[in-house]
Motif scaffolding. Structure first.
Motif, PDB file in Angstrom:
ATOM      1  N   GLU A  34       0.848  -1.193   0.000  1.00 10.56           N
ATOM      2  CA  GLU A  34       0.000   0.000   0.000  1.00 10.56           C
ATOM      3  C   GLU A  34       0.880   1.238   0.000  1.00 10.56           C
ATOM      4  OE1 GLU A  34      -3.270   1.093  -0.298  1.00 10.56           O
ATOM      5  OE2 GLU A  34      -2.177   2.980  -0.135  1.00 10.56           O
ATOM      6  N   ASN A  74     -23.450   7.150  -1.050  1.00  8.18           N
ATOM      7  CA  ASN A  74     -24.615   7.229  -1.928  1.00  8.18           C
ATOM      8  C   ASN A  74     -25.345   5.897  -2.005  1.00  8.18           C
ATOM      9  OD1 ASN A  74     -22.939   5.771  -3.634  1.00  8.18           O
ATOM     10  ND2 ASN A  74     -22.345   7.565  -4.824  1.00  8.18           N
ATOM     11  N   SER A 127       3.880   0.104  -5.273  1.00 13.87           N
ATOM     12  CA  SER A 127       4.350  -0.870  -6.236  1.00 13.87           C
ATOM     13  C   SER A 127       4.667  -0.120  -7.508  1.00 13.87           C
ATOM     14  CB  SER A 127       3.282  -1.923  -6.501  1.00 13.87           C
ATOM     15  OG  SER A 127       3.720  -2.746  -7.534  1.00 13.87           O
TER      16      SER A 127
HETATM   17  P1  FAD Z   1      -9.458   2.431  -3.682  1.00 15.07           P
HETATM   18  O1  FAD Z   1     -10.374   2.695  -2.570  1.00 15.07           O
HETATM   19  O2  FAD Z   1      -9.095   3.542  -4.584  1.00 15.07           O
HETATM   20  O3  FAD Z   1      -8.131   1.772  -3.098  1.00 15.07           O
HETATM   21  C1  FAD Z   1      -6.987   1.557  -3.908  1.00 15.07           C
HETATM   22  C2  FAD Z   1      -5.751   1.502  -3.019  1.00 15.07           C
HETATM   23  O4  FAD Z   1      -4.633   1.156  -3.820  1.00 15.07           O
HETATM   24  C3  FAD Z   1      -5.433   2.848  -2.376  1.00 15.07           C
HETATM   25  O5  FAD Z   1      -5.223   2.676  -1.012  1.00 15.07           O
HETATM   26  C4  FAD Z   1      -4.167   3.298  -3.102  1.00 15.07           C
HETATM   27  O6  FAD Z   1      -3.330   4.083  -2.287  1.00 15.07           O
HETATM   28  C5  FAD Z   1      -3.519   1.969  -3.438  1.00 15.07           C
HETATM   29  N1  FAD Z   1      -2.592   2.040  -4.576  1.00 15.07           N
HETATM   30  C6  FAD Z   1      -2.813   2.587  -5.787  1.00 15.07           C
HETATM   31  N2  FAD Z   1      -1.732   2.435  -6.566  1.00 15.07           N
HETATM   32  C7  FAD Z   1      -0.796   1.769  -5.838  1.00 15.07           C
HETATM   33  C8  FAD Z   1       0.522   1.323  -6.101  1.00 15.07           C
HETATM   34  N3  FAD Z   1       1.132   1.524  -7.289  1.00 15.07           N
HETATM   35  N4  FAD Z   1       1.182   0.663  -5.108  1.00 15.07           N
HETATM   36  C9  FAD Z   1       0.582   0.461  -3.893  1.00 15.07           C
HETATM   37  N5  FAD Z   1      -0.664   0.880  -3.589  1.00 15.07           N
HETATM   38  C10 FAD Z   1      -1.351   1.513  -4.561  1.00 15.07           C
HETATM   39  N6  FAD Z   1     -18.745   3.088  -3.056  1.00 15.07           N
HETATM   40  C11 FAD Z   1     -19.760   2.664  -2.275  1.00 15.07           C
HETATM   41  O7  FAD Z   1     -19.926   1.472  -2.056  1.00 15.07           O
HETATM   42  N7  FAD Z   1     -20.589   3.571  -1.674  1.00 15.07           N
HETATM   43  C12 FAD Z   1     -20.451   4.899  -1.832  1.00 15.07           C
HETATM   44  O8  FAD Z   1     -21.211   5.671  -1.287  1.00 15.07           O
HETATM   45  C13 FAD Z   1     -19.376   5.380  -2.649  1.00 15.07           C
HETATM   46  N8  FAD Z   1     -19.144   6.697  -2.799  1.00 15.07           N
HETATM   47  C14 FAD Z   1     -18.055   7.120  -3.513  1.00 15.07           C
HETATM   48  C15 FAD Z   1     -17.803   8.485  -3.626  1.00 15.07           C
HETATM   49  C16 FAD Z   1     -16.707   8.936  -4.340  1.00 15.07           C
HETATM   50  C17 FAD Z   1     -16.445  10.415  -4.448  1.00 15.07           C
HETATM   51  C18 FAD Z   1     -15.841   8.008  -4.966  1.00 15.07           C
HETATM   52  C19 FAD Z   1     -14.637   8.482  -5.732  1.00 15.07           C
HETATM   53  C20 FAD Z   1     -16.088   6.667  -4.873  1.00 15.07           C
HETATM   54  C21 FAD Z   1     -17.196   6.195  -4.153  1.00 15.07           C
HETATM   55  N9  FAD Z   1     -17.478   4.831  -4.036  1.00 15.07           N
HETATM   56  C22 FAD Z   1     -18.533   4.400  -3.265  1.00 15.07           C
HETATM   57  C23 FAD Z   1     -16.662   3.843  -4.739  1.00 15.07           C
HETATM   58  C24 FAD Z   1     -15.398   3.516  -3.913  1.00 15.07           C
HETATM   59  O9  FAD Z   1     -14.315   3.832  -4.661  1.00 15.07           O
HETATM   60  C25 FAD Z   1     -15.420   2.082  -3.473  1.00 15.07           C
HETATM   61  O10 FAD Z   1     -16.309   2.003  -2.363  1.00 15.07           O
HETATM   62  C26 FAD Z   1     -14.080   1.531  -2.984  1.00 15.07           C
HETATM   63  O11 FAD Z   1     -13.405   2.496  -2.240  1.00 15.07           O
HETATM   64  C27 FAD Z   1     -13.202   1.006  -4.114  1.00 15.07           C
HETATM   65  O12 FAD Z   1     -12.128   0.368  -3.501  1.00 15.07           O
HETATM   66  P2  FAD Z   1     -10.807  -0.053  -4.261  1.00 15.07           P
HETATM   67  O13 FAD Z   1     -10.018  -0.827  -3.290  1.00 15.07           O
HETATM   68  O14 FAD Z   1     -11.164  -0.675  -5.560  1.00 15.07           O
HETATM   69  O15 FAD Z   1     -10.072   1.299  -4.637  1.00 15.07           O
END
Ligand code: FAD
Length: 433
Positions: A34, A74, A127
């Protein structure tokens, strides 16, 4: 006998945590890389913004979240839990069905502690490179792993709207910002703001900005927009897309109207972005934001199962979907579930593309799950021998999307909790999840 793989998970957001838990449960040796100092991904609020508010400069400093200060979910919290670990209300915490972002982060931290995911995470470890496998192994972060699982999220790389002439946008003298860099409304006090987009972020941000701005002009490429002043707000106007902008601040819309604006606000969504992966062309991102080929949005056929992507689907319930994808992935890596051959997976992907084309679905919708989200999730469950989901999960999601559109302002506090509690309680079948 079940196989145990050494797996590197990239990212400790919702997808990375879900993947880490399922892989660990299945007996794999997991390390989560991370790049930030703490877990939660999107849900880890940061008041800072990127060094380029529009996101055009590839060398800009990028903040790892797009949350704004006032953000509430949301989706109702019932759709933001995991199957065996619901996002329940806790005494003395935010009790709302659509809670503030701090409550989601608290939930994710508790989840990570409960399932001992935190100890698998190496914080502040970006990464920076992943390369195609050689002799059955993959390389991540200068280490050798059997498998790499990409969970880096897709809400930090701005997608800019198709303004007819980008060069005139670059010369425009006003302030331009993408919603990724919005935190609070104060900078827009007394301004004339043009906001592009009609999605969930556009909706929330416009409702907040309009309270302090002089005028808010919302522009969209939606074909059925009713151009003109909004019936519900004194200072909101709706327009067709931007036709042209002039250096002096004038913005001309395709409907013939124009304004002199202080700010253009892009609520135009995000691009998939995997700067750390080199696959020799076996996985590509095209101009329409299609990442592929990916079998069932998870496995690139040529590199499966050693490279996988968790959390690609859009307009969905990410907590549940990433959990189910992760269960499937964990079972595939341990050899309990067999993938089809590379040719069969490729043919499945091609059939999917072909079906999209035949039914007129744009390529940019490749990873949008609805209207097939229920079928997709039940398919994942069937792969690992689990029963299908209860009906309320699919229905609540669809009703929530409709409800938000119909009720607009303040929809979160008009949700009928008693009705949904009764629906959930009535579906206590043991044969469904
Ligand atoms: P992320 O939460 O983006 O996590 C990705 C992780 O990877 C981060 O910690 C980042 O630092 C890490 N990372 C990235 N690149 C690298 C690298 N090269 N090396 C190491 N680490 C890295 N979802 C809902 O269910 N309900 C909601 O109400 C909702 N509201 C939202 C509102 C907004 C404004 C946004 C933008 C999104 C919302 N979402 C909502 C969608 C939300 O993104 C998902 O809930 C969830 O956070 C997605 O998780 P993820 O792990 O795929 O991505």
């Amino acid at each position: 006998m079940a196989k145990s793989a050494r797996v590197a998970v990239i990212g400790a957001g919702v997808a990375g945590l879900a993947a880490a838990r399922e892989l660990h449960r299945e007996g794999h040796r997991v390390v989560v890389l991370e790049k930030r100092h703490s877990l939660g991904g999107t849900w880890l609020y940061d008041s800072r913004v990127d060094s380029d508010p529009l996101g055009l400069d590839p060398a800009r400093y990028v903040v790892g979240t797009s949350l704004y200060h006032s953000l509430r979910t949301n989706l109702p919290r019932q759709l933001m839990g995991f199957l065996d670990y619901p996002f329940a209300k806790r005494p003395h915490e935010d009790q709302r069905t659509f809670p503030g972002h701090e409550e989601v982060l608290r939930f994710l931290n508790e989840f990570a502690d409960e399932f001992r995911c935190r100890e698998l995470i190496r914080f502040c470890t970006g990464s920076s490179e992943w390369s195609e496998p050689r002799e059955g192994t993959t390389r991540g972060c200068g280490e050798v792993h059997d498998a790499v699982v990409v969970c880096n999220g897709h809400f930090t790389e701005p997608q800019l709207a198709q303004v007819p002439d980008m060069t005139c946008i670059e010369k425009w003298r006003g302030y331009q910002i993408h919603s990724h860099n919005y935190r609070i409304s104060e900078p827009f006090i007394d301004q004339v703001v043009v906001l592009i987009g009609l999605g969930p972020s556009a909706f929330d941000i416009s409702r907040e900005v309009v309270i302090v701005a002089k005028e808010l002009h919302i522009t969209t490429r939606a074909p059925n927009v009713t151009v003109g002043k909004s019936d519900n707000h004194e200072n909101i106007w709706l327009h067709k897309m931007i036709e042209f902008v002039y250096e002096d601040g004038k913005v001309v819309f395709q409907d013939g109207s124009s304004v002199h604006a202080d700010t253009i606000f892009y609520c135009t969504g995000y691009k998939y972005h995997f700067p750390f992966i080199e696959t020799n062309g076996f996985v590509t991102i095209d101009d329409d934001n299609r990442v592929g080929p990916l079998y069932k949005h998870v496995f690139p056929p040529h590199l499966a199962p050693w490279l996988s992507f968790i959390g690609m689907p859009k307009q969905d319930t990410p907590f549940l979907t990433t959990e189910l994808q992760s269960k499937w992935l964990a079972h595939v890596l341990s050899g309990k579930v067999l993938l089809p051959t590379e040719e069969e997976m490729m043919s499945d992907v091609e059939n999917y593309y072909h079906h999209m084309e035949e039914t007129g679905v744009p390529k940019s919708f490749t990873h949008v799950l609805p209207p097939n989200e229920i079928e997709y999730r039940n398919w994942l469950l069937a792969q690992v021998g689990m029963p299908p989901l209860k009906e309320w999960r699919g229905r609540m999601y669809r009703e929530c999307v409709k409800f938000a559109k119909a009720k607009l302002d303040g929809y979160r506090d008009q949700w009928d909790d008693d009705y949904w509690d009764a629906v959930i309680a009535s579906q206590n079948s043991k044969d469904m999840l």
